[in-house]
Every structure is written in structure tokens, then in C-alpha cells.
Design a protein around this motif. Structure first.
Motif, PDB file in Angstrom:
ATOM      1  N   ARG A  55       0.833  -1.123  -0.090  1.00  0.00           N
ATOM      2  CA  ARG A  55       0.117  -0.225  -0.488  1.00  0.00           C
ATOM      3  C   ARG A  55       0.348   1.155   0.087  1.00  0.00           C
ATOM      4  NH1 ARG A  55      -5.391  -0.824   0.890  1.00  0.00           N
ATOM      5  NH2 ARG A  55      -5.734   1.324   1.001  1.00  0.00           N
ATOM      6  N   LEU A  56       0.517   2.538  -0.849  1.00  0.00           N
ATOM      7  CA  LEU A  56       1.038   3.993  -1.019  1.00  0.00           C
ATOM      8  C   LEU A  56       0.415   4.368  -0.156  1.00  0.00           C
ATOM      9  CD1 LEU A  56       2.202   3.102  -4.342  1.00  0.00           C
ATOM     10  CD2 LEU A  56       3.650   2.256  -2.504  1.00  0.00           C
ATOM     11  N   ALA A  57       0.872   5.221   0.305  1.00  0.00           N
ATOM     12  CA  ALA A  57       0.402   5.781   1.228  1.00  0.00           C
ATOM     13  C   ALA A  57       0.701   7.999   1.834  1.00  0.00           C
ATOM     14  CB  ALA A  57       0.131   5.787   3.397  1.00  0.00           C
ATOM     15  N   THR A  58       0.397   8.878   1.358  1.00  0.00           N
ATOM     16  CA  THR A  58       0.524   9.774   2.041  1.00  0.00           C
ATOM     17  C   THR A  58       0.855  10.480   3.613  1.00  0.00           C
ATOM     18  OG1 THR A  58      -1.875  10.983   2.331  1.00  0.00           O
ATOM     19  CG2 THR A  58      -0.622  10.783   0.042  1.00  0.00           C
ATOM     20  N   PHE A  88      -4.847   7.482   1.951  1.00  0.00           N
ATOM     21  CA  PHE A  88      -4.762   9.337   2.028  1.00  0.00           C
ATOM     22  C   PHE A  88      -4.490  10.111   3.673  1.00  0.00           C
ATOM     23  CE2 PHE A  88      -7.864  13.165   2.591  1.00  0.00           C
ATOM     24  CZ  PHE A  88      -7.253  14.369   2.898  1.00  0.00           C
ATOM     25  N   GLY A  89      -3.081  10.328   4.324  1.00  0.00           N
ATOM     26  CA  GLY A  89      -3.032  10.450   5.131  1.00  0.00           C
ATOM     27  C   GLY A  89      -2.563  12.328   5.185  1.00  0.00           C
ATOM     28  N   LEU A 155      -8.574   7.053   5.606  1.00  0.00           N
ATOM     29  CA  LEU A 155      -8.299   7.597   6.260  1.00  0.00           C
ATOM     30  C   LEU A 155      -7.679   7.996   6.899  1.00  0.00           C
ATOM     31  CD1 LEU A 155      -8.084  11.581   6.493  1.00  0.00           C
ATOM     32  CD2 LEU A 155     -10.901  11.474   7.379  1.00  0.00           C
ATOM     33  N   HIS A 156      -6.037   9.022   7.417  1.00  0.00           N
ATOM     34  CA  HIS A 156      -5.580   8.363   8.696  1.00  0.00           C
ATOM     35  C   HIS A 156      -5.161   9.605   8.906  1.00  0.00           C
ATOM     36  CE1 HIS A 156      -4.400   4.066   7.533  1.00  0.00           C
ATOM     37  NE2 HIS A 156      -4.550   4.261   6.346  1.00  0.00           N
ATOM     38  N   VAL A 157      -5.922  10.441   9.935  1.00  0.00           N
ATOM     39  CA  VAL A 157      -5.048  11.560  10.716  1.00  0.00           C
ATOM     40  C   VAL A 157      -3.856  11.400  11.605  1.00  0.00           C
ATOM     41  CG1 VAL A 157      -6.037  14.118  11.880  1.00  0.00           C
ATOM     42  CG2 VAL A 157      -6.982  12.703  10.483  1.00  0.00           C
ATOM     43  N   SER A 158      -2.241  12.182  11.554  1.00  0.00           N
ATOM     44  CA  SER A 158      -1.501  12.151  12.506  1.00  0.00           C
ATOM     45  C   SER A 158      -1.997  13.506  13.239  1.00  0.00           C
ATOM     46  CB  SER A 158      -0.339  12.713  11.699  1.00  0.00           C
ATOM     47  OG  SER A 158       0.433  12.870  12.809  1.00  0.00           O
ATOM     48  N   LEU A 171     -14.538  11.974  13.240  1.00  0.00           N
ATOM     49  CA  LEU A 171     -14.409  11.653  11.765  1.00  0.00           C
ATOM     50  C   LEU A 171     -14.244   9.765  10.970  1.00  0.00           C
ATOM     51  CD1 LEU A 171     -11.251  13.860  10.190  1.00  0.00           C
ATOM     52  CD2 LEU A 171     -13.700  14.396  10.195  1.00  0.00           C
ATOM     53  N   GLY A 172     -14.158   9.425  12.477  1.00  0.00           N
ATOM     54  CA  GLY A 172     -13.733   7.812  12.556  1.00  0.00           C
ATOM     55  C   GLY A 172     -12.892   7.536  11.553  1.00  0.00           C
ATOM     56  N   ALA A 173     -11.530   7.894  11.551  1.00  0.00           N
ATOM     57  CA  ALA A 173     -10.227   7.411  10.778  1.00  0.00           C
ATOM     58  C   ALA A 173      -9.260   6.985  11.731  1.00  0.00           C
ATOM     59  CB  ALA A 173     -10.074   8.988  10.181  1.00  0.00           C
ATOM     60  N   GLY A 174      -8.321   6.645  11.282  1.00  0.00           N
ATOM     61  CA  GLY A 174      -7.323   6.028  12.006  1.00  0.00           C
ATOM     62  C   GLY A 174      -6.530   6.771  12.220  1.00  0.00           C
TER      63      GLY A 174
END
Length: 354
Positions: A55-58, A88-89, A155-158, A171-174
Motif C-alpha cells: 500500500r502507498l500512503a501520503t 490518505f494520511g 483516511l488517517h490523521v496524524s 471522523l472515524g479515521a485511522g
């Protein structure tokens, strides 16, 4: 727990990613730092056509670097090259903002940015504000097939602070947490688990990724050996980079324990000599997360590396990974340092025993 890599993006990062895929890594995260790293989407596009499974992620995309419709188009374009392999990070920005002398993007602005990007990827028609005007936007011809909006892009949020973690939960995000300090990592994931529960989200179905850097020490190798400094040093010093700029740009949540305060004060003396005086950030972030600058060598001590990074022997690192997993992390991603591709094999050997 699955395992990935983080890359200070080079135009030819695909070479590292291709080898990572061969070794069984699950995901590659690409830094989005203009003026320091190569363009993230260019490098991801090259990696997409050179791989088939990873997998490729921002990792992570910064909202101010490109407007939301452009980001959505880039993600959908990658999704056409690597269907179902794109993540999508996103974050408010640390290095990418400070390379230009800016603090982080406002959290509310990031939330709106995410809304637009995700809505476009879902095929929605959205009302968007740009240049002071409200306009409707959408993908105009997705059926032609030049982009892919059919396969989902998670979606992933730092989020280093509590408000960011609350937004992640809503957001229910990673979730991504960047740290090398075990105590901070444990406290942060406990807070994230609580935020998910408070938002009515089952943590068991969410992704919690530990982002870090470090070195797999050989038996008897010192924490400040040349090899350890080369691999772990650039990660160890980022807390110092952050803390000397707190008054100007705010604290991005990267701190050092009191025992390391003398190192911070010594680095502050180094920082005060950077020129031009009105743009010391230009020197402070040169080589950030890539290499140790010559003047940083004296503050990159064995204690700094030991405390602020995942640097230890193979068996000790395996114990730490099990501790992270027990605390609530289900993904772990290690920075493969610029110029040190051999780290892929060294860390793959660690992961094999967990």
C-alpha cells in the motif's frame, strides 16, 4: 500488527518501496515536505507502477501544500495506477510548514479540507469556498477511467494533541502517532482509545499507527555509534528542532524529558547562531529527518538516541513492539533513513520474530 516504512521522499523512492514489498512490508508512507524532499505524488506515482501489493500512503499530506480538488485528483490518479492500494494520511503540518517559516494549519481548516477531499473521492457534488467565493465542484468525467474513485481510499490523521485526536475520532479515521519515546506513545494511544469510545466508535475497528525512527543495534554496539547516529540521529534531533522554535511557531507535541534539557539548551545556542536571524528555520530544518548536520553531532548523544528513538537490539525491539501492540497500536512504521536502504532487511528481521 502489520509493519510499514516511512520515507523522506526522493524522486526514486520507488526503489526502496519495491524492495520493501519483496520483504513483506505492508505499507509505505511518503513525506510531503516541499523544498526539503522530492514531490510526494511524483514519487508515489513511480512506486505505483513498480509495485503490485504494498500500500502507498501520503504520510502525511499537508493541506496548505495544494488545494483540496488537486489533492483529490492526485489521490484518484494514484488509485487508477494502484487500485485499492492508496491511503490518505493528513495533518496540520510540522516540517512542511516550518520550512517556509509557518506554524501549523488550523485544525478547523484541516477538517474542512478533509471534508472536501473525501467528498470528491466519494463522487459527491460539494460546495467549496475558494478565493472568497462559494462554488459547486465535483469530478466531471470519472466514467472515462483516467482516475479511480471506485476503490476506497482510507483516511488517517496524524494527531499529536487531544483536539486532533478528538477530530480523528469524530471522523472515524485511522490515527497516526509520531514519537520515539515509549512513555509518550503509551499515553497517547490511551487517549486516542478514549476519544474513539467517547465518539461512539469501536476502537477494535480502527487503525492506530506508531510512526518512529531508530536503529537495530548489534550486540554490544553503542547507542551513539556512527551507524546508530546515521540511522537514528535524524529522528532523535527533531524534538530539539521543534523546541527551539516554540515561541514562534508553537509546540508540535515533540518534547524531551527533563534529563535532556541541557542538550536542548546547547542546541538553542547553536540555533541562535544561524543566519539570517529572521529566518533561522532555513538552517534548523536543513536535512530534517534525513541526515545529521555537522553542528548537530555534539547534541546527538547516546542518551538522546536511547530515549527519543526505537534504538535497541533485535530482542529488545521485539519486546517494545509487543508492548505497543498490548497498549493498542495495530500498525508500526519505521523510517528508512535516506542513504541507508539496508535498514529494510535489518528491520524485517526484527518484525519476523514478533
Amino acid at each position: 500488527m502489520d509493519f510499514g516504512i516511512n520515507l523522506a521522499t526522493s524522486a526514486d523512492s520507488w526503489k526502496v518501496v519495491k524492495r520493501a514489498e519483496e520483504l513483506g512490508y505492508a505499507r509505505a508512507w511518503f513525506y510531503d515536505t516541499q523544498l526539503l524532499n522530492a514531490d510526494m505524488f511524483v514519487a508515489m506515482g513511480a512506486a505505483a507502477v513498480q509495485t503490485s501489493r504494498i500500500r502507498l500512503a501520503t504520510g502525511v499530506l499537508i493541506p496548505s501544500n495544494r488545494i483540496a480538488p488537486v489533492a483529490a485528483s492526485a489521490l484518484a490518479s494514484l488509485n487508477a495506477l494502484a487500485p485499492g492500494r492508496i491511503d490518505f494520511g493528513v495533518s496540520t503540518g510540522f516540517t512542511a510548514r516550518r520550512t517556509m517559516g509557518l506554524g501549523p494549519v488550523k485544525l478547523d481548516d484541516m477538517a474542512e479540507y478533509i471534508r472536501i477531499v473525501q467528498g470528491l473521492l466519494a463522487g459527491d457534488t460539494l460546495t467549496w469556498t475558494f478565493e472568497g467565493k462559494r462554488r459547486k465542484i465535483r469530478f466531471l468525467s470519472p466514467e472515462i477511467g483516467v482516475v479511480n474513485v471506485m476503490d476506497p481510499i482510507p483516511l488517517h490523521v496524524s494527531a499529536l494533541g487531544p483536539r486532533g485526536r478528538q477530530l480523528t475520532a469524530r471522523l472515524g479515521a485511522g490515527w497516526i502517532y509520531a514519537s520515539g519515546h515509549m512513555g509518550s506513545a503509551r499515553a497517547a494511544v490511551a487517549d486516542m482509545l478514549a476519544a474513539w469510545r467517547a465518539a461512539g466508535v469501536d476502537p477494535a475497528g480502527r487503525v492506530a499507527t506508531a510512526f518512529t525512527g531508530g536503529c537495530v543495534l548489534r550486540e554490544g554496539e553503542a547507542f551513539d555509534s556512527p551507524r546508530a547516529r546515521g540511522q537514528a540521529g535524524p529522528h532523535a534531533t527533531i524534538a530539539l528542532h521543534n523546541l527551539v522554535e516554540v515561541e514562534e511557531f508553537g509546540n508540535m507535541g515533540r518534547s524531551v524529558p527533563p534529563t535532556l534539557t541541557p542538550l536542548l539548551e546547547r542546541y538553542r545556542q547553536i540555533y541562535q547562531k544561524y543566519e539570517p536571524a529572521d529566518a533561522r528555520y532555513l538552517s534548523n530544518h536543513r536535512g530534517h529527518l534525513m541526515v545529521l548536520r555537522p553542528e548537530e553531532q555534539e547534541v546527538c548523544t547516546a542518551e538522546l538516541i536511547r530515549t527519543m528513538t526505537f534504538t535497541a537490539t533485535r530482542s529488545e525491539l521485539q519486546d517494545r513492539l509487543r508492548e505497543l501492540r498490548a497498549a493498542g497500536y495495530n500498525r508500526f512504521s519505521i523510517s528508512i533513513r535516506h542513504g541507508h536502504p539496508q535498514m529494510l532487511e535489518e528491520w524485517a528481521d526484527v518484525f519476523e520474530g514478533v
